[in-house]
Design a protein around this motif. Structure first.
Motif, PDB file in Angstrom:
ATOM      1  N   GLU A 128      39.326  27.369  27.113  1.00  0.00           N
ATOM      2  CA  GLU A 128      40.779  27.517  27.171  1.00  0.00           C
ATOM      3  C   GLU A 128      41.275  28.616  26.230  1.00  0.00           C
ATOM      4  O   GLU A 128      42.356  29.155  26.417  1.00  0.00           O
ATOM      5  N   ASP A 129      40.460  28.978  25.239  1.00  0.00           N
ATOM      6  CA  ASP A 129      40.812  30.088  24.353  1.00  0.00           C
ATOM      7  C   ASP A 129      40.531  31.438  24.983  1.00  0.00           C
ATOM      8  O   ASP A 129      40.892  32.474  24.425  1.00  0.00           O
ATOM      9  N   HIS A 130      39.877  31.441  26.127  1.00  0.00           N
ATOM     10  CA  HIS A 130      39.494  32.677  26.807  1.00  0.00           C
ATOM     11  C   HIS A 130      39.876  32.603  28.288  1.00  0.00           C
ATOM     12  O   HIS A 130      39.015  32.549  29.155  1.00  0.00           O
ATOM     13  N   PRO A 131      41.195  32.608  28.574  1.00  0.00           N
ATOM     14  CA  PRO A 131      41.604  32.528  29.978  1.00  0.00           C
ATOM     15  C   PRO A 131      41.124  33.757  30.744  1.00  0.00           C
ATOM     16  O   PRO A 131      41.032  34.842  30.210  1.00  0.00           O
ATOM     17  N   GLY A 132      40.781  33.531  31.977  1.00  0.00           N
ATOM     18  CA  GLY A 132      40.312  34.626  32.813  1.00  0.00           C
ATOM     19  C   GLY A 132      38.807  34.695  32.919  1.00  0.00           C
ATOM     20  O   GLY A 132      38.277  35.244  33.870  1.00  0.00           O
ATOM     21  N   LEU A 133      38.110  34.130  31.935  1.00  0.00           N
ATOM     22  CA  LEU A 133      36.651  34.081  32.031  1.00  0.00           C
ATOM     23  C   LEU A 133      36.255  32.975  32.994  1.00  0.00           C
ATOM     24  O   LEU A 133      36.854  31.904  33.013  1.00  0.00           O
ATOM     25  N   ASP A 134      35.222  33.244  33.769  1.00  0.00           N
ATOM     26  CA  ASP A 134      34.691  32.201  34.649  1.00  0.00           C
ATOM     27  C   ASP A 134      33.725  31.299  33.907  1.00  0.00           C
ATOM     28  O   ASP A 134      33.423  30.206  34.377  1.00  0.00           O
ATOM     29  N   GLY A 135      33.229  31.762  32.779  1.00  0.00           N
ATOM     30  CA  GLY A 135      32.307  30.941  32.005  1.00  0.00           C
ATOM     31  C   GLY A 135      31.611  31.757  30.934  1.00  0.00           C
ATOM     32  O   GLY A 135      31.963  32.899  30.669  1.00  0.00           O
ATOM     33  N   PHE A 136      30.614  31.128  30.350  1.00  0.00           N
ATOM     34  CA  PHE A 136      29.849  31.736  29.269  1.00  0.00           C
ATOM     35  C   PHE A 136      28.380  31.752  29.640  1.00  0.00           C
ATOM     36  O   PHE A 136      27.856  30.774  30.165  1.00  0.00           O
ATOM     37  N   LEU A 137      27.741  32.846  29.364  1.00  0.00           N
ATOM     38  CA  LEU A 137      26.313  33.006  29.553  1.00  0.00           C
ATOM     39  C   LEU A 137      25.717  32.864  28.158  1.00  0.00           C
ATOM     40  O   LEU A 137      25.952  33.691  27.291  1.00  0.00           O
ATOM     41  N   VAL A 138      24.979  31.797  27.950  1.00  0.00           N
ATOM     42  CA  VAL A 138      24.539  31.433  26.606  1.00  0.00           C
ATOM     43  C   VAL A 138      23.108  31.905  26.362  1.00  0.00           C
ATOM     44  O   VAL A 138      22.220  31.649  27.176  1.00  0.00           O
ATOM     45  N   LYS A 139      22.933  32.617  25.244  1.00  0.00           N
ATOM     46  CA  LYS A 139      21.594  33.077  24.845  1.00  0.00           C
ATOM     47  C   LYS A 139      20.823  31.893  24.273  1.00  0.00           C
ATOM     48  O   LYS A 139      21.428  30.999  23.697  1.00  0.00           O
ATOM     49  N   PRO A 140      19.538  31.899  24.387  1.00  0.00           N
ATOM     50  CA  PRO A 140      18.691  32.944  24.935  1.00  0.00           C
ATOM     51  C   PRO A 140      18.742  32.942  26.461  1.00  0.00           C
ATOM     52  O   PRO A 140      18.790  31.901  27.103  1.00  0.00           O
TER      53      PRO A 140
END
Length: 131
Positions: free
Chosen positions: A96-108
């Motif tokens: 919710e702090d990053h509107p417009g993103l579809d999601g996060f790609l988490v490393k590794p």
């Protein structure tokens, strides 16, 4: 109307993540454009919409303003926008702090996860082109 060209746009402003992303994407034989600045990313996306945008670097690199500009540029093309982040980074879990993103790609990053994300982005874009 022009059919999707099929490429991945990586926005990276001098981070160490770029080598990891390029390595995994090269093994998947994907067409990739590396943008070194937000302006370069928006200019590239306005020429031909990518099916996937990966925002690399710290969360200042993928500001809400950049995500908004990218969305405005490609809004009718079903583009998937994700931010690459560390699993230990506390900001990744608060979408919710990053509107417009579809999601996060988490490393590794793993080849399987990235491959699944790419397939999903291609299908999402194809559905937008047919509707």
């Amino acid at each position: 109307m022009k059919a999707p060209q099929g490429y991945i746009l990586v926005v990276d402003q001098q981070s160490e993540d770029l080598q990891v992303v390029e390595s995994v994407l090269s093994r998947l034989s994907c067409s990739v454009f590396i943008a070194e600045s937000p302006d370069q990313a928006v200019a590239q996306a306005s020429q031909t919409a990518p099916y996937l945008v990966i925002l690399s670097g710290n969360n200042q690199s993928w500001s809400n303003a950049l995500v908004y500009r990218l969305r405005q540029t490609v809004n009718t093309h079903g583009v998937t926008i994700v931010a690459l982040t560390d699993s230990g980074n506390p900001s990744w879990s608060h979408q919710e702090d990053h509107p417009g993103l579809d999601g996060f790609l988490v490393k590794p990053l793993s080849r399987d996860v990235l491959s699944t994300l790419i397939q999903s982005a291609i299908i999402k874009q194809a559905c937008c082109w047919t509707s």
